[in-house]
Structure formats: structure tokens, C-alpha cells
Design a protein around this motif. Sequence first.
Motif, PDB file in Angstrom:
ATOM      1  N   GLU A   1      26.114  41.654  46.664  1.00 16.78           N
ATOM      2  CA  GLU A   1      25.969  41.885  45.222  1.00 16.78           C
ATOM      3  C   GLU A   1      27.230  41.535  44.438  1.00 16.78           C
ATOM      4  OE1 GLU A   1      24.849  45.505  42.103  1.00 16.78           O
ATOM      5  OE2 GLU A   1      24.453  45.735  44.236  1.00 16.78           O
ATOM      6  N   PRO A   2      28.429  41.990  44.874  1.00 20.01           N
ATOM      7  CA  PRO A   2      29.634  41.579  44.138  1.00 20.01           C
ATOM      8  C   PRO A   2      29.814  40.059  44.106  1.00 20.01           C
ATOM      9  CG  PRO A   2      30.138  43.397  45.601  1.00 20.01           C
ATOM     10  CD  PRO A   2      28.754  42.940  45.944  1.00 20.01           C
ATOM     11  N   TYR A   3      29.481  39.391  45.211  1.00 19.77           N
ATOM     12  CA  TYR A   3      29.646  37.935  45.228  1.00 19.77           C
ATOM     13  C   TYR A   3      28.650  37.267  44.288  1.00 19.77           C
ATOM     14  CZ  TYR A   3      30.419  33.178  46.659  1.00 19.77           C
ATOM     15  OH  TYR A   3      30.722  31.839  46.635  1.00 19.77           O
ATOM     16  N   GLN A   4      27.448  37.814  44.187  1.00 22.76           N
ATOM     17  CA  GLN A   4      26.462  37.271  43.262  1.00 22.76           C
ATOM     18  C   GLN A   4      26.980  37.347  41.825  1.00 22.76           C
ATOM     19  OE1 GLN A   4      22.608  39.238  43.385  1.00 22.76           O
ATOM     20  NE2 GLN A   4      21.595  37.259  43.259  1.00 22.76           N
ATOM     21  N   LYS A   5      27.625  38.473  41.497  1.00 27.30           N
ATOM     22  CA  LYS A   5      28.238  38.614  40.169  1.00 27.30           C
ATOM     23  C   LYS A   5      29.338  37.583  39.955  1.00 27.30           C
ATOM     24  CE  LYS A   5      27.383  43.600  39.701  1.00 27.30           C
ATOM     25  NZ  LYS A   5      28.030  44.933  39.586  1.00 27.30           N
ATOM     26  N   LEU A   6      30.090  37.311  41.015  1.00 29.45           N
ATOM     27  CA  LEU A   6      31.159  36.309  40.937  1.00 29.45           C
ATOM     28  C   LEU A   6      30.576  34.922  40.666  1.00 29.45           C
ATOM     29  CD1 LEU A   6      34.172  35.561  41.278  1.00 29.45           C
ATOM     30  CD2 LEU A   6      33.753  35.377  43.742  1.00 29.45           C
ATOM     31  N   LEU A   7      29.496  34.588  41.359  1.00 32.33           N
ATOM     32  CA  LEU A   7      28.852  33.290  41.158  1.00 32.33           C
ATOM     33  C   LEU A   7      28.313  33.140  39.747  1.00 32.33           C
ATOM     34  CD1 LEU A   7      26.723  32.334  44.317  1.00 32.33           C
ATOM     35  CD2 LEU A   7      28.753  31.196  43.411  1.00 32.33           C
ATOM     36  N   LEU A   8      27.826  34.254  39.191  1.00 32.40           N
ATOM     37  CA  LEU A   8      27.239  34.218  37.843  1.00 32.40           C
ATOM     38  C   LEU A   8      28.299  34.368  36.755  1.00 32.40           C
ATOM     39  CD1 LEU A   8      24.094  36.464  38.509  1.00 32.40           C
ATOM     40  CD2 LEU A   8      24.144  33.962  38.194  1.00 32.40           C
ATOM     41  N   ASP A   9      29.564  34.352  37.139  1.00 26.78           N
ATOM     42  CA  ASP A   9      30.685  34.501  36.196  1.00 26.78           C
ATOM     43  C   ASP A   9      30.674  35.832  35.448  1.00 26.78           C
ATOM     44  OD1 ASP A   9      31.920  32.064  36.758  1.00 26.78           O
ATOM     45  OD2 ASP A   9      30.599  30.982  35.398  1.00 26.78           O
ATOM     46  N   GLU A  10      30.039  36.846  36.049  1.00 28.77           N
ATOM     47  CA  GLU A  10      30.064  38.176  35.439  1.00 28.77           C
ATOM     48  C   GLU A  10      31.388  38.872  35.727  1.00 28.77           C
ATOM     49  OE1 GLU A  10      26.670  40.394  36.709  1.00 28.77           O
ATOM     50  OE2 GLU A  10      25.224  38.873  36.035  1.00 28.77           O
ATOM     51  N   ILE A  11      32.027  38.480  36.826  1.00 23.42           N
ATOM     52  CA  ILE A  11      33.351  38.983  37.171  1.00 23.42           C
ATOM     53  C   ILE A  11      34.191  37.808  37.663  1.00 23.42           C
ATOM     54  CG2 ILE A  11      32.601  41.321  37.781  1.00 23.42           C
ATOM     55  CD1 ILE A  11      32.628  40.492  40.722  1.00 23.42           C
ATOM     56  N   ASP A  12      35.526  37.994  37.659  1.00 26.97           N
ATOM     57  CA  ASP A  12      36.402  36.948  38.196  1.00 26.97           C
ATOM     58  C   ASP A  12      36.785  37.300  39.629  1.00 26.97           C
ATOM     59  OD1 ASP A  12      38.282  38.965  37.952  1.00 26.97           O
ATOM     60  OD2 ASP A  12      39.273  38.087  36.209  1.00 26.97           O
ATOM     61  N   VAL A  13      37.567  36.419  40.262  1.00 29.77           N
ATOM     62  CA  VAL A  13      37.925  36.605  41.671  1.00 29.77           C
ATOM     63  C   VAL A  13      38.739  37.885  41.874  1.00 29.77           C
ATOM     64  CG1 VAL A  13      39.222  35.632  43.603  1.00 29.77           C
ATOM     65  CG2 VAL A  13      37.829  34.139  42.191  1.00 29.77           C
ATOM     66  N   ARG A  14      39.628  38.187  40.944  1.00 30.15           N
ATOM     67  CA  ARG A  14      40.449  39.397  41.065  1.00 30.15           C
ATOM     68  C   ARG A  14      39.583  40.658  41.013  1.00 30.15           C
ATOM     69  NH1 ARG A  14      45.042  40.389  36.649  1.00 30.15           N
ATOM     70  NH2 ARG A  14      43.210  40.889  35.391  1.00 30.15           N
ATOM     71  N   THR A  15      38.606  40.670  40.105  1.00 30.86           N
ATOM     72  CA  THR A  15      37.713  41.811  39.997  1.00 30.86           C
ATOM     73  C   THR A  15      36.822  41.920  41.225  1.00 30.86           C
ATOM     74  OG1 THR A  15      37.698  41.485  37.595  1.00 30.86           O
ATOM     75  CG2 THR A  15      36.017  42.952  38.507  1.00 30.86           C
ATOM     76  N   PHE A  16      36.426  40.771  41.780  1.00 33.55           N
ATOM     77  CA  PHE A  16      35.635  40.766  43.013  1.00 33.55           C
ATOM     78  C   PHE A  16      36.420  41.451  44.138  1.00 33.55           C
ATOM     79  CE2 PHE A  16      34.927  38.596  47.120  1.00 33.55           C
ATOM     80  CZ  PHE A  16      33.594  38.902  47.332  1.00 33.55           C
ATOM     81  N   GLU A  17      37.680  41.118  44.259  1.00 31.90           N
ATOM     82  CA  GLU A  17      38.518  41.733  45.296  1.00 31.90           C
ATOM     83  C   GLU A  17      38.634  43.244  45.072  1.00 31.90           C
ATOM     84  OE1 GLU A  17      42.868  41.101  47.433  1.00 31.90           O
ATOM     85  OE2 GLU A  17      42.525  40.283  45.429  1.00 31.90           O
ATOM     86  N   THR A  18      38.862  43.644  43.820  1.00 26.94           N
ATOM     87  CA  THR A  18      38.971  45.070  43.511  1.00 26.94           C
ATOM     88  C   THR A  18      37.685  45.803  43.855  1.00 26.94           C
ATOM     89  OG1 THR A  18      40.513  44.610  41.691  1.00 26.94           O
ATOM     90  CG2 THR A  18      39.428  46.747  41.672  1.00 26.94           C
TER      91      THR A  18
END
Length: 366
Positions: free
Chosen positions: A180-197
Motif C-alpha cells: 500500500e505505501p508503495y502504491q501511494k508512492l507510484l501515484l505520487d501521493e507521497i514522496d520517497v522520503r515519506t515512503f521510508e518514514t
Amino acid sequence: MEVGAVSGILDTTLALVFTWVGYKTSLIIYKYTPYSYPNARIKAMEARLLTEQRFNELAESGTLQDFAVSLEDTDYRNYFVEIQSYNVESIERAFEEALAGTYEMMAKILPKRVNPFFKLLLEEWDVRNITSVIKAKFAGEPAEDYVMEIGFMFPRANAIAEAKSIEEILVILEGTPYEEPYQKLLLDEIDVRTFETELYRMHYRKLLNYALSKKDEERTILEEFVRLKIDKMNILTVLRAKAAKLPAEEIRPMLIPGGSIKLESLLHVEDLGMALAELDSTKYGPVIRDVREEVERDLGVLEKVLNGYILKRMNELNRFYPLSVAAPLVYILQKEREVKKLRAIAKLISDGLQPERIKELVGDVA
């Protein structure tokens, strides 16, 4: 009162007393006996931790190969067997594997009612692997260089590193908590830093939930350990952000919930110095106060201080609960400090520093 009646009362009283004593005895056996064997093994392992004298001897190694050979009489020797080229990267990987091996051992030897916690701790390497390779992919760097052969997700991390596109990674992560977090990353809902957090938030949420599911001293010890670790991450995050002049709205999403202190007031101060002043009113104030000027120059000093504080608290709990989960946590913290010093020595040898300078610098590492 008849003799028979008195005798009956005495028999009943004695039966209740013996029942109570038996219950208490069985409770003590249940709580403490399972820790006797693992804690004895941990005592033996603590005796093999490297001394300051040994660190100084290692600092005098002329080359990385000499450094590795000098460790052949230690528990690290098995992790150096497959090294073909003695460089900083291969040696650091060996130390990471050794540290992960310590967590794995704890999961094997500790009672079943707490060993899942150490399996959860191992999942931090999954978070590191997944975030490292995905950050490398998004930055266009060779992701294979960031994969460590550690953790439960290593095969998937390897597959991510070999993926032909960032979309393919979603298929690899399907069915995992990271999908789910990666899906948000792909959709530009979050950035890479937020994905890591977000991945670290998930990790520490699982650790804290597990700790809170325990009872008595096991809950007390595990809960404090997790909350202290979260505090450390959050404090360092806030202070690094303040040093970079980031505003509160950018810092808040980077924090991990579940710490033992409130940090909201720190988010709104103007600079690093004022943030340190705000920390003075927390339980960390006394340990930070003496090194405040050093911390303003180098946040690495603060990390050392916070690590020392966590180890001190776990040692205190270990003395108060001598047959408990505190002993393995103390050992793990000691092992982490040892590995950090060894990695520092290897890096400084590689950089060509003189032994005396290496000893000086490594003495500040903890």
C-alpha cells in the motif's frame, strides 16, 4: 467447639495455604525459570565482547585484510569466511550479518512468549532493504549495491533490485505490508522520503503493539525499550531538520508515533540551539546538558548520548529484573555499539588514517 470441627478447620486452612504456596511457586517457575538458560548464555557472550584494549589493537592494523585476520579468534570469524575482496563495503556487510545473527540467536534461545519480539526486531533489515533499493531505483542508481542478504524480505528486495521498471516493483510487493505505501508512492501521493518514514512507522507500531500485549515486567521492559528507540529517532530527526531550517509542517510527517516525550514544541522553534533548550525540560535534559555545545557542532555526539541513555535504562531494568527480557536487550545494545566501533575502525583504516588518530576517533563512537 468439638475436636473434629477444629481439626476440619485446620485441615481446610492448611489446604488453602498449600494451594496458595503452590500457585505462587508455579507462577515464579513460569515467569523466571525459562530465562535461566538463555541468560546464562548471554553472560558467556558478554564475556566475549571486545575490550577497549582490543579496539586499540585493531586500530593498529595496517590494512583491512590485517584487520579481518585479527578478528579470527572472535565470533565474527564465520562472517568473514566468504569475503573475497577486503574492502569497506564487504566488511561492513559482514558486520551487519553478524549483528542480525545476534537477533536470530535471541529469537531461538529465549522463551516462546518473548522470542517473537526479536523476530520483529529483525524486520528492521527488511525495512532497510526495501527502502534502500527503492530509493536507488527512483534515483537511477544501481540498486543491487544496496541489497543486504539479511531479513525475511531479502528475496523480494533482490527481485526489486532486478526489476525492469518501477511499476514491476508493485507486483513484487503484492501481499506484503509494503504494497500500500508503495502504491501511494507510484501515484505520487507521497514522496520517497515519506515512503521510508511510513515503513518505519509500520515497523515500530508492530514492536509497540507487541510490547503492549505482554504483562508484568515483560511489558514494562519491552515497552520502555521501544519508546526509547522511537524517542531517539524522533529527536535526531527534529534536530537535523532544525539544522536544515525546515518548517514544522515538513518535519511533522517525518516523526514516528509512540515515543515517551512530546516534541510538538520543538517543531516551532527557530533553530537547533532553541530546540536543544526545549529538550532540557524532558527526561533527556540532564544527559544532553553537559554536551550541548558539542551537539550544536556535531549531531553525532547526541546520537552517542542517546544510545548511552537507552543502554543505561536497560541496565537499570536488568538489575531490577535479573531474570527477564532485559538481559538480551542489554546484550543487543552492547553488540550494536561494538559493531559500530568496528565499522568505524575499518572505514578509518581504509581512509589511511594513522593508528593513534583512529584510536582517538573510535573512542568517541558509541
